[in-house]
Design a protein around this motif. Sequence first.
Motif, short mmCIF file in Angstrom:
data_model
loop_
_atom_site.label_atom_id
_atom_site.label_comp_id
_atom_site.label_asym_id
_atom_site.label_seq_id
_atom_site.Cartn_x
_atom_site.Cartn_y
_atom_site.Cartn_z
N ASN A 197 0.80 -1.23 0.00
CA ASN A 197 0.00 0.00 0.00
C ASN A 197 0.83 1.29 0.00
N TYR A 198 2.13 1.15 0.04
CA TYR A 198 3.01 2.33 0.07
C TYR A 198 2.96 3.01 -1.30
N ASN A 199 2.76 4.34 -1.32
CA ASN A 199 2.64 4.99 -2.64
C ASN A 199 3.34 6.34 -2.71
N LYS A 200 4.38 6.55 -1.90
CA LYS A 200 5.06 7.85 -1.89
C LYS A 200 6.27 7.84 -2.80
N LEU A 201 6.17 8.59 -3.89
CA LEU A 201 7.23 8.57 -4.89
C LEU A 201 8.43 9.39 -4.44
N TRP A 202 8.17 10.63 -4.02
CA TRP A 202 9.26 11.53 -3.62
C TRP A 202 9.76 11.19 -2.22
N LEU A 203 10.99 11.57 -1.94
CA LEU A 203 11.59 11.27 -0.64
C LEU A 203 11.35 12.44 0.31
N SER A 204 10.35 12.30 1.18
CA SER A 204 10.03 13.42 2.07
C SER A 204 10.08 12.99 3.53
N ASP A 205 10.14 14.00 4.41
CA ASP A 205 10.26 13.76 5.85
C ASP A 205 9.01 13.10 6.44
N PHE A 206 7.94 13.03 5.64
CA PHE A 206 6.68 12.47 6.14
C PHE A 206 6.58 10.95 5.88
N ASN A 207 7.63 10.37 5.28
CA ASN A 207 7.51 9.01 4.74
C ASN A 207 7.92 7.88 5.65
N ILE A 208 8.54 8.18 6.79
CA ILE A 208 9.21 7.10 7.54
C ILE A 208 8.19 6.23 8.25
N GLU A 209 8.37 4.94 8.14
CA GLU A 209 7.41 4.01 8.72
C GLU A 209 8.10 3.07 9.70
N LYS A 210 7.30 2.50 10.57
CA LYS A 210 7.77 1.52 11.55
C LYS A 210 8.58 0.43 10.86
N GLY A 211 9.73 0.13 11.43
CA GLY A 211 10.57 -0.94 10.87
C GLY A 211 11.70 -0.41 10.01
N ASP A 212 11.55 0.80 9.48
CA ASP A 212 12.62 1.37 8.65
C ASP A 212 13.94 1.38 9.41
N LYS A 213 15.00 1.03 8.72
CA LYS A 213 16.34 1.15 9.31
C LYS A 213 16.89 2.53 8.98
N ILE A 214 17.69 3.06 9.90
CA ILE A 214 18.29 4.39 9.72
C ILE A 214 19.78 4.21 9.45
N ILE A 215 20.21 4.73 8.31
CA ILE A 215 21.62 4.60 7.89
C ILE A 215 22.25 5.99 7.85
N ILE A 216 23.45 6.12 8.40
CA ILE A 216 24.18 7.38 8.23
C ILE A 216 25.38 7.08 7.32
N SER A 217 25.65 8.00 6.38
CA SER A 217 26.63 7.68 5.34
C SER A 217 28.08 7.86 5.79
N GLY A 218 28.30 8.35 7.01
CA GLY A 218 29.70 8.47 7.47
C GLY A 218 29.78 9.22 8.78
N THR A 219 30.98 9.63 9.13
CA THR A 219 31.25 10.22 10.45
C THR A 219 30.60 11.59 10.61
N LEU A 220 30.19 11.88 11.83
CA LEU A 220 29.54 13.15 12.15
C LEU A 220 30.55 14.16 12.74
N GLY A 221 30.27 15.43 12.53
CA GLY A 221 30.99 16.50 13.23
C GLY A 221 32.23 17.03 12.53
N ASP A 222 32.63 16.40 11.41
CA ASP A 222 33.88 16.82 10.76
C ASP A 222 33.82 18.28 10.29
N HIS A 223 32.71 18.64 9.64
CA HIS A 223 32.61 19.99 9.07
C HIS A 223 32.68 21.06 10.16
N GLY A 224 31.85 20.93 11.16
CA GLY A 224 31.81 21.93 12.22
C GLY A 224 33.15 22.07 12.93
#
Lengths: 350, 350
Positions: free
Chosen positions: A166-193
């Motif tokens: 039943n999922y029908n969201k084409l674009w990637l928006s902040d309203f899309n996250i559903e139970k079970g989704d895994k959260i991935i970060i692409s690398g280390t935090l804080g380097d820029h700051g």
Amino acid sequence: MYKNITMMHGGGGAIMQQMIQNTIIKNLKDKSCEIPLSALDDAAIIDGIVFSTDSYTINPLFFPGGDIGRLSISGTVNDISVMGGDPFALACSLIIEEGFPIDDLERIMMSIHETCTEAKVHVVTGDTKVMEKKSIDKLVITTTGIGKKSKLLEHNLEIIQKYRPNYNKLWLSDFNIEKGDKIIISGTLGDHGTAILSARNNYGFDSNIKSDVSPLNSVIEKALAIGGITNIKDPTRGGLANLLNEWTSKSGIGLKIYEEKIPVKESVRTALGFLGIDYLEVGNEGKVCISAIPEKAEEILQTIKQTKEGEDAMIIGEAINEIDIPVLETIIGGNRIIPMPSGDPIPRIC
Amino acid sequence: MYKNITMMHGGGGAIMQQMIQNTIIKNLKDKSCEIPLSALDDAAIIDGIVFSTDSYTINPLFFPGGDIGRLSISGTVNDISVMGGDPFALACSLIIEEGFPIDDLERIMMSIHETCTEAKVHVVTGDTKVMEKKSIDKLVITTTGIGKKSKLLEHNLEIIQKYRPNYNKLWLSDFNIEKGDKIIISGTLGDHGTAILSARNNYGFDSNIKSDVSPLNSVIEKALAIGGITNIKDPTRGGLANLLNEWTSKSGIGLKIYEEKIPVKESVRTALGFLGIDYLEVGNEGKVCISAIPEKAEEILQTIKQTKEGEDAMIIGEAINEIDIPVLETIIGGNRIIPMPSGDPIPRIC
């Protein structure tokens, strides 16, 4: 209630969001479209065009790992890409301080050119304004981008629908996250700051600390080619803490994040710890956070890890069916809420 | 050769153009498209999308006849419309000085809303940055717009082709002007600059002097509905003098302008004369200059004169087959070259 603008009103956190709601959104008429102004996402989407703008007020203009030119292209390219857009044209508007060295401007233009080549985009239009000394601090660049719908969005949706019919969201928006989704970060935090603080204050931090500023459209493309992604967002002002709070409040879902999984360079952890700054609240310029269906998360992770920008990627948590706040399971044990930051602890970080 | 940026580098004249060529265009790779960066026109056109950006650094923020909000919408709407685009979405990026009154910001947002309503466009995305006191003078707004091809462009082209069968230029660009074209100005010159100077310096000019700042897309639409228009441009920074020089050099054609035909309000003429400022070189924000085939010029003129914004419109000259400079036939008799201005005589006029 504030009567005057403070630095925190530009900090990307709760104080800025309140001002935007009460002073800006309240007075403008929202246009109904795929992703409208009122969604306060990284870009608007209207008639299939992804449209995003950012003013870059970073101080200093040159810093370890980049400069305002690289930043102003990467930031806008990333804001379009994280929505599922394929950026194809940029507009750059320069506001320059009287007396600014033309040699420095040329260096910055060369950096813009290099970053455009890397991201396979072009600056097609622009504007140049000059303000008197002390009416502007050196140089501000506003970069606006337009993108078309990525050819991979339909494929990505089909993969999700295999597991969630039943999922029908084409674009990637902040309203899309559903139970079970895994959260991935692409690398280390804080380097820029940390790199910005280091360049600004000469703290004598580890000289290997560099900004991560980078266009990420090719990494995002590779991840979308696997499919199963419900949302992507870059943890800029306000860092991962701001991003996770936007996700939980807009998607109406809980998030559980495991502190031990969050990649942070030891040198960055030490430097930020020394200054009492929470790496979760600091803006990054070369990282994305991805929510994906659990069936595809590991494959997406491995794909990202094969890229230069994503070698330190990690799965750091998941969406859970609890109240809509992000919760951190700490290394020392126990859980704590990740609060929405008032604003980024580092002013003029981008 | 300049080593440092001067106020004239933002003045919209010859000094700015040289810097843009030598420092910006030289370092960026031009993307081949309908109207590329290197055309240095009011907007780029790529894949049928008209795309334009402008930073508004006007001082003061509020002035007789308008404010930075009205200006930042009108200016970008006009830059898209003069290319033959139908503006449909805007992005506004705010850079605000720490301490700026939130009440003033709200007033400006209401003005943005009113001007958007007037122009039938919407702000769909934006950004907010704050800079420390004395790092920015109060408020700068960068507005970027996207437009689609006006439905009237094909009709306009068909009308031209009735008289010039080999003419095939769909979009309205500075390269299009041909021998015989009549030059129409949509109203009086110098109002905006005089209003700004008056607000800035308290000269005690005639209190009826008001900025002409206005969105002109509906006027342009009415003119295109008649058809026969080869180009439209708004005489902003550097005024009509800059515009005419861009037309002659890009189209490789001469222009003959009749001084007695140029509409200027007596109060504006007096005020600018008092300051020794040439009204031809001063930026306007609610006027367009149109080149049209002679067979349709009178009909276009009459149509424009029926609009509120165009009641003082005049045919002021024509394209002639001589060397590519604009020539003014003066009221006192004799001809003089209209030189390309170094830059607008009024800094931060927009």
